[in-house]
Design an enzyme around this catalytic site. Structure first.
Site, mmCIF file in Angstrom:
data_model
loop_
_atom_site.group_PDB
_atom_site.id
_atom_site.type_symbol
_atom_site.label_atom_id
_atom_site.label_comp_id
_atom_site.label_asym_id
_atom_site.label_seq_id
_atom_site.Cartn_x
_atom_site.Cartn_y
_atom_site.Cartn_z
ATOM 1 N N HIS A 187 0.187 -1.517 4.949
ATOM 2 C CA HIS A 187 -0.694 -2.659 4.227
ATOM 3 C C HIS A 187 -1.041 -3.411 5.482
ATOM 4 O O HIS A 187 -2.052 -4.120 5.177
ATOM 5 C CB HIS A 187 0.469 -3.291 3.197
ATOM 6 C CG HIS A 187 0.119 -4.466 2.847
ATOM 7 N ND1 HIS A 187 -0.851 -4.859 1.602
ATOM 8 C CD2 HIS A 187 0.409 -5.975 3.157
ATOM 9 C CE1 HIS A 187 -1.065 -6.056 1.690
ATOM 10 N NE2 HIS A 187 -0.303 -6.693 2.314
ATOM 11 N N CYS A 471 -14.064 10.217 2.115
ATOM 12 C CA CYS A 471 -13.632 9.425 1.332
ATOM 13 C C CYS A 471 -11.962 9.041 1.771
ATOM 14 O O CYS A 471 -11.640 7.894 1.173
ATOM 15 C CB CYS A 471 -13.654 9.605 -0.224
ATOM 16 S SG CYS A 471 -12.717 10.873 -0.592
#
Ligand code: PEP
Ligand code: MG
Length: 541
Positions: A187, A471
């Site tokens: 994160h 991706c």
């Protein structure tokens, strides 16, 4: 332990610009009291729990005011998690068993977290939940939580890692960040990349840095240098948006209608990865075709103009989907997951494709479909037949399992496109669990073996007239996106926060420059040599 002037601490760099500033050490917050049973009544403990939850809710609302859009979204998501009815009911169950308010909430969150498991996406939700749990328990115990950061000046924050609430509380004074744990997809890494904060993660030696130490955070060099200023930084690169078109299409990765709206605020050329399983994280019953069609229609309508690449359900291992009854496996990352679900849950994949065909008709959008975790050309063919029977889609597969890399040429005429998921491809190529932050170095997308594998994929796909995209998280790194274009990929798909930065990078070079840079990355013998070759090459352009 003291550091000497110029001492280098190795880690994983995030971003392309270095900073030098004094350290603010963020210590782990005060220990929470041990969980215990209580003599007080259910009503008293329930009131204490509800009051702590509403205080944390107000804290989140306060933090949200004045926060940037990404952080504000995080706070809204946290508020929804915090006030989840099921979670409260679970906690009240523990209260009835005689546990104190803090213990009951902590236990309920642990139970919830166990159900969720983790991949970067789920993993973040579990971390969010645990952070909320600590906040609620701290409120009950009267312990202060949250960062108290200066508003002025320039500092480098050093911590083990940062929770979403912590990163959202970063002020303008946060010029750099160093974490001792956390990998390239943590994160903290994602937020620092999105906010252009220089960061080095996975840097264990930084645990001994102290308040006031001057450090150079040098992400391009994958290092922190003690006592140094920016003159010693590995070259820094920044890309300016000139309005020019990028070399190849830049799409966005999404997992919800909110993500689709966020992506629509960027210059993304459609969607390169719609992770459909994210819609079903907390769904206990298999959604009907009508429910699925409504959901997909909503997402397709909100998505940015351009093609929309939808991935059929990628459940299993790090992506648990409650309504799919999946057997316990000793090693689920190597188990029945992704497209392998066709064995026991063919009906769901067929329903999903039919619902997507219906949503495509309803919206008139250019929908492409692809299957995750395909390992053989036979599986690719099976998916292509299912997809073509369901609707008029462009059909593709994800390249995530190393075996399929050896069969790309056999996909000619079978699929229209492939999309490389470098998160899983790295995991399987290096035999390194993508959730294990201690293995962040192997999961680094600048690893020469990954770059050479990507080159083979692009070459073989081009020879087979199959269009190729990437991706995985690697495509969100602007400098790496240039390498991908040079290797021959025809599109990349990045997280919405990175789409515009990746676009600017891909507009700053010509195809021949990208090819020459990719050649240098291919020749490099280590991740740092590959990255430095590109940064040095870009600086010379
Ligand atoms: C990947 O594996 O790189 C990918 C894009 O899929 P996910 O992260 O959802 O597994
Ligand atoms: Mg994957």
């Amino acid at each position: 332990m003291g550091f000497s002037q110029g001492q280098v601490l190795k880690g994983l760099g995030v971003g392309l610009v270095a900073v030098s500033a004094p350290v603010i050490r963020i210590l782990p917050s005060q220990e929470l009291p041990a969980w215990h049973r209580t003599e007080s009544s259910f009503d008293v403990e329930q009131a204490a729990l509800r009051s702590a939850i509403s205080s944390v809710e107000s804290d989140l609302a306060r933090l949200s005011e004045g926060a940037d859009e990404t952080s504000s979204d995080i706070f809204s998501a946290l508020s929804i998690l915090l006030t989840d009815e099921e979670l409260l009911e679970m906690a009240e169950g523990f209260l009835s068993d005689g546990w104190s308010a803090a213990a009951a909430f902590g236990m309920a969150v642990n139970e919830f977290a166990e159900i969720l498991g983790g991949d970067p996406d789920f993993d973040e939700r579990v971390k969010d939940l645990q952070d909320l749990s600590r906040r609620v328990q701290a409120h009950i115990a009267g312990i202060k939580v949250g960062l108290d950061l200066p508003l002025e000046g320039r500092y480098v924050l050093v911590a083990d890692d940062f929770s979403p609430a912590d990163t959202a509380a970063f002020t303008k004074a946060v010029a750099g960040v160093i974490t001792t744990s956390g990998g390239p997809t943590s994160h903290t890494a994602i937020i620092c990349r999105a906010r252009s904060i220089a960061a080095v993660v996975s840097c264990p030696e930084a645990a001994d840095l102290a308040d006031g130490d001057l450090v150079l955070v040098d992400p391009v060099g994958d290092r922190v240098v003690y006592g140094s200023d920016v003159s010693l930084a590995t070259k820094a690169i920044s890309f300016i948006d000139t309005g020019a078109e990028p070399l190849i299409s830049v799409r966005a990765n999404i997992g919800s209608v909110e993500d689709a709206r966020k992506a629509d605020q960027t210059k993304a050329d459609g969607v390169g990865l719609f992770r459909t399983e994210l819609l079903y994280l907390s769904t206990n019953e298999q959604p009907s075709r009508a429910v699925q069609t409504a959901k997909y229609t909503e997402v397709l309508s909100a998505a940015p103009a351009g093609p929309i690449v939808v991935r059929t359900i990628d459940a299993g291992s790090d992506k648990p989907v409650p309504f799919l009854d999946m057997p316990h496996e000793e090693n689920p990352a190597l188990g029945v997951r992704g497209f392998r679900l066709v064995r026991d849950h063919r009906d769901f994949i067929v329903d999903q494709l039919a619902s997507l065909a219906e949503a495509k008709r309803a919206t008139g959008r250019d929908v492409w479909v692809m299957a995750p975790m395909v390992a053989t050309a036979e599986e690719a063919s099976e998916f292509a037949s299912l997809a073509k029977a369901a609707g008029d889609f462009k059909v593709g597969i994800m390249v995530e399992v190393p075996a399929i890399v050896q069969q790309i040429s056999e996909l000619a005429g079978v699929v229209d496109f492939i999309s490389v998921g470098t998160n899983d491809l790295s995991q399987y190529l290096f035999g390194a669990d993508r959730q294990n932050s201690a293995l962040g170095g192997l999961l680094n997308h600048w690893q020469p073996a990954l770059i050479r594998t990507l080159a083979k994929i692009a070459n073989d796909a081009s020879a087979a007239a199959i269009s190729t995209g990437v991706c995985g998280e690697s495509a969100s790194d602007p400098a790496f996106a240039i390498v991908l274009a040079g290797l021959g990929f025809t599109s990349v798909s990045a997280s919405p926060t990175q789409v515009d930065a990746v676009r600017s990078a891909l507009a700053a070079v010509s195809l021949s420059q990208a090819k020459s840079l990719a050649g240098q990355a291919l020749a490099a013998k280590s991740p740092s040599a590959a990255k430095s070759a590109i940064v040095d090459g870009l600086a010379r352009l």
